[in-house]
Enzyme design. Structure first.
Site, short mmCIF file in Angstrom:
data_model
loop_
_atom_site.label_atom_id
_atom_site.label_comp_id
_atom_site.label_asym_id
_atom_site.label_seq_id
_atom_site.Cartn_x
_atom_site.Cartn_y
_atom_site.Cartn_z
N ALA A 150 -9.66 3.91 9.08
CA ALA A 150 -9.09 3.35 7.69
C ALA A 150 -9.37 1.96 7.73
O ALA A 150 -8.81 1.23 8.26
CB ALA A 150 -7.86 3.96 7.56
N SER B 187 -3.07 -4.48 7.43
CA SER B 187 -3.58 -3.43 7.97
C SER B 187 -3.00 -2.25 7.30
O SER B 187 -2.68 -2.22 6.15
CB SER B 187 -3.24 -3.51 9.66
OG SER B 187 -3.93 -2.36 10.19
N ASN B 188 -3.15 -1.03 7.98
CA ASN B 188 -2.73 0.29 7.37
C ASN B 188 -2.23 1.03 8.31
O ASN B 188 -2.11 0.84 9.49
CB ASN B 188 -3.56 0.84 6.50
CG ASN B 188 -4.76 1.46 7.41
OD1 ASN B 188 -4.53 2.13 8.07
ND2 ASN B 188 -6.10 0.67 7.12
N HIS B 189 -1.44 2.44 7.89
CA HIS B 189 -0.70 3.00 8.79
C HIS B 189 -1.57 4.07 9.48
O HIS B 189 -0.83 4.89 10.20
CB HIS B 189 0.43 3.86 8.04
CG HIS B 189 1.35 3.05 7.65
ND1 HIS B 189 2.42 2.31 8.53
CD2 HIS B 189 1.91 2.60 6.34
CE1 HIS B 189 2.85 1.87 7.86
NE2 HIS B 189 2.96 1.82 6.54
#
Ligand code: CTP
Ligand code: CA
Length: 223
Positions: free
Chosen positions: A100, A33-35
């Site tokens: 995102a 995943s991402n932030h």
């Protein structure tokens, strides 16, 4: 009294907004995943509701509550986000892709938890995810389609490239190399890129910025 509820710049419009990160499962307990915090997408949803739109948020996993009078569909993966986006796309007037989305997902999701084993190196094979906003913009009766572009350099150049490559109507570009703004910040500064214009918006709260962006989007989709 009807007039009271009928004055917003997006009165009666159906707006879909993707927000937050996606999670791409590797096995039953792990993911890529991402932030992304989802804050910009949720602020846009709230601003669109305030402008009189009927808003559907299509959200990855975030720690935010849905704005009032806003429908919310929770998803995890990019494939689920695409399916949710396309399900009612024919009713959509304006599509805003602030999510995102993970560009890649593991080629396969292991049925059982992967074991550490004895090797020092582990190789992970990834496959490209579908591009959600490009899929929406490729449709015959496409809604007015707005994308984001997170860049660390040549912001306007890359934004213009994404605008034409994905057949978008507007791009909201972010310089994610700046340390004072970005994924988890409450503030943001963006550049709005259309086919014939580049407009810089100064640093402000995501809430203020969202209201301004909704006015810009409303003005563009009218003309
Ligand atoms: N996007 C999408 N589906 C994807 C990837 C991106 O809908 N699978 C959308 C994002 O929500 C955003 C826009 O496309 O509105 C641009 O995302 P970005 O990550 O900046 O661009 P990419 O096309 O993925 O290119 P790159 O990451 O290589 O810069
Ligand atoms: Ca990307």
């Amino acid at each position: 009294t009807a007039a009271l509820f009928d004055r917003g710049s997006l009165s009666g419009k159906r707006v879909f907004i993707t927000a937050g990160p996606t999670r791409e499962a590797l096995d039953p307990v792990r993911y890529i995943s991402n932030h992304s915090s989802g804050k910009m997408g949720y602020a846009l949803a709230e601003a669109a509701v305030d402008a009189g739109a009927k808003v559907t948020l299509i959200s990855g996993p975030v720690n935010l509550t849905a704005p009032q009078r806003c429908e919310r569909i929770m998803v995890e993966s990019a494939e689920q986000m695409l399916a949710a986006a396309l399900e009612h796309i024919d009713e959509c007037d304006i599509f805003i892709a602030s999510a995102a989305v993970a560009d890649f997902r593991p080629v396969a999701v292991a049925e059982h938890k992967l074991k550490k084993g004895t090797e020092e190196i582990m190789e992970l094979r990834l496959v490209k995810n579908p591009d959600i906003v490009a899929s929406v913009a490729a449709r015959q009766n496409k809604p007015f389609t707005v994308g984001f572009a997170a860049e660390t350099r040549d912001v306007v150049h890359y934004a213009q490239d994404k605008l034409s490559r994905k057949n978008l109507d507007l791009i909201i570009a972010n310089d994610v190399s700046r340390s004072d703004i970005g994924f988890n910040s409450d503030d943001n500064a963006v550049t709005v890129v259309s086919h014939d214009d580049v407009q810089q918006l100064p640093l402000s709260s995501k809430r203020q910025l969202a209201a301004k962006l909704i006015e810009i989007i409303a003005a563009h989709q009218e003309s």
